[in-house]
Design a protein around this motif. Sequence first.
Motif, PDB file in Angstrom:
ATOM      1  N   ALA A  36      28.797  45.931  39.361  1.00 53.57           N
ATOM      2  CA  ALA A  36      29.935  44.797  39.618  1.00 53.57           C
ATOM      3  C   ALA A  36      31.095  45.483  40.111  1.00 53.57           C
ATOM      4  O   ALA A  36      31.793  44.783  40.917  1.00 53.57           O
ATOM      5  CB  ALA A  36      30.090  43.970  38.203  1.00 53.57           C
ATOM      6  N   ALA A 240      28.764  35.922  40.044  1.00 53.15           N
ATOM      7  CA  ALA A 240      30.090  35.477  40.497  1.00 53.15           C
ATOM      8  C   ALA A 240      30.584  34.426  39.522  1.00 53.15           C
ATOM      9  O   ALA A 240      31.564  33.961  39.786  1.00 53.15           O
ATOM     10  CB  ALA A 240      29.783  34.677  42.004  1.00 53.15           C
ATOM     11  N   ARG A 274      36.527  34.553  39.736  1.00 52.02           N
ATOM     12  CA  ARG A 274      35.323  35.367  39.003  1.00 52.02           C
ATOM     13  C   ARG A 274      35.672  36.381  38.473  1.00 52.02           C
ATOM     14  O   ARG A 274      36.769  37.175  38.484  1.00 52.02           O
ATOM     15  CB  ARG A 274      34.801  35.813  40.624  1.00 52.02           C
ATOM     16  CG  ARG A 274      33.764  36.767  40.527  1.00 52.02           C
ATOM     17  CD  ARG A 274      33.069  36.855  41.993  1.00 52.02           C
ATOM     18  NE  ARG A 274      32.025  38.132  41.897  1.00 52.02           N
ATOM     19  CZ  ARG A 274      31.015  38.269  42.866  1.00 52.02           C
ATOM     20  NH1 ARG A 274      31.183  37.609  44.101  1.00 52.02           N
ATOM     21  NH2 ARG A 274      30.178  39.155  42.861  1.00 52.02           N
ATOM     22  N   ASN A 277      34.449  41.396  41.019  1.00 50.71           N
ATOM     23  CA  ASN A 277      33.949  41.448  42.359  1.00 50.71           C
ATOM     24  C   ASN A 277      34.643  42.958  43.122  1.00 50.71           C
ATOM     25  O   ASN A 277      35.222  43.464  42.574  1.00 50.71           O
ATOM     26  CB  ASN A 277      34.581  40.351  43.072  1.00 50.71           C
ATOM     27  CG  ASN A 277      36.131  39.963  43.134  1.00 50.71           C
ATOM     28  OD1 ASN A 277      36.746  41.191  42.710  1.00 50.71           O
ATOM     29  ND2 ASN A 277      36.773  38.832  43.325  1.00 50.71           N
TER      30      ASN A 277
END
Length: 277
Positions: A36, A240, A274, A277
């Motif tokens: 991630a 997400a 989110r 990201n």
Amino acid sequence: MNRALVVGIGDYGRLMQPLPGCANDRQGWSELLRGALGATGDALRVRADAQATKLTLLNDLAWLLDDVRPGDQRVFFFAGHGARLRRRDPVTGIADDVIDETIVAHPGASGDYESFMLFDADLAAMIDQSGFPPSARLTLIMDSCHSGGMMRKILMEDADVPLPRCLMIPEEDESPSRAPAAEPTVRSFGSLARAQVQVQRVILAAARAEQPAWDDRMPNGLRHGVFSYHALNALAAQPAISFSDMVATVAPQIAARFPQVPTLLGDSSRFSNRMFN
């Protein structure tokens, strides 16, 4: 550069209060954050059991908060025991009237309880003094509870039953100066997210302040923190996902078996964003 610090303490050594699910939580969150955040190599530190002493974790946290650039993401995950304790004045030895909430590092070979506690107020001060820029994102994910005394009567002989992630301090080890008042004031672990802060952060807590966070055998046949198991599944299904949607997704799954409610604290402007990201 994104960085992550992942800590899972399942073997607490001389305290004889194991948490067998922490090893799987540590592995699961390490793998997720590698992907991630792209946190690989020197950008990811993982501490297990006896590696996770108080001194080591303080050094690791300083590393996590250092050399932050605009847009960086820094994540601290902790799986292990939480506790509540009255701190002693270092000069007089007198215990404070206020009970502080802590996470519990590995105790090492000696030292009283305070010597291996990481107190909420100290962590908050460390973050606020770090110079962490507002354009970067700091996230703390805490799969522990902070109400150890309430669970001390649970027996630990059978490690295959649900276990609370709350350090149980034996009554004979609590001196009168440590014992809480009849109606103690508790300085909430949420002070990591108190209103007057220098550095904004989001804290994703496995349970509310008054609740234990549970460690149990899950449908995959392995021990996990109940929160971590469901959170990792949710992130695998929806990479997400936002903080708010994460809590909305896992809360009913956890509530089906455990009186434990995941909670968001801190910078509410990020709750709908989110997670990674």
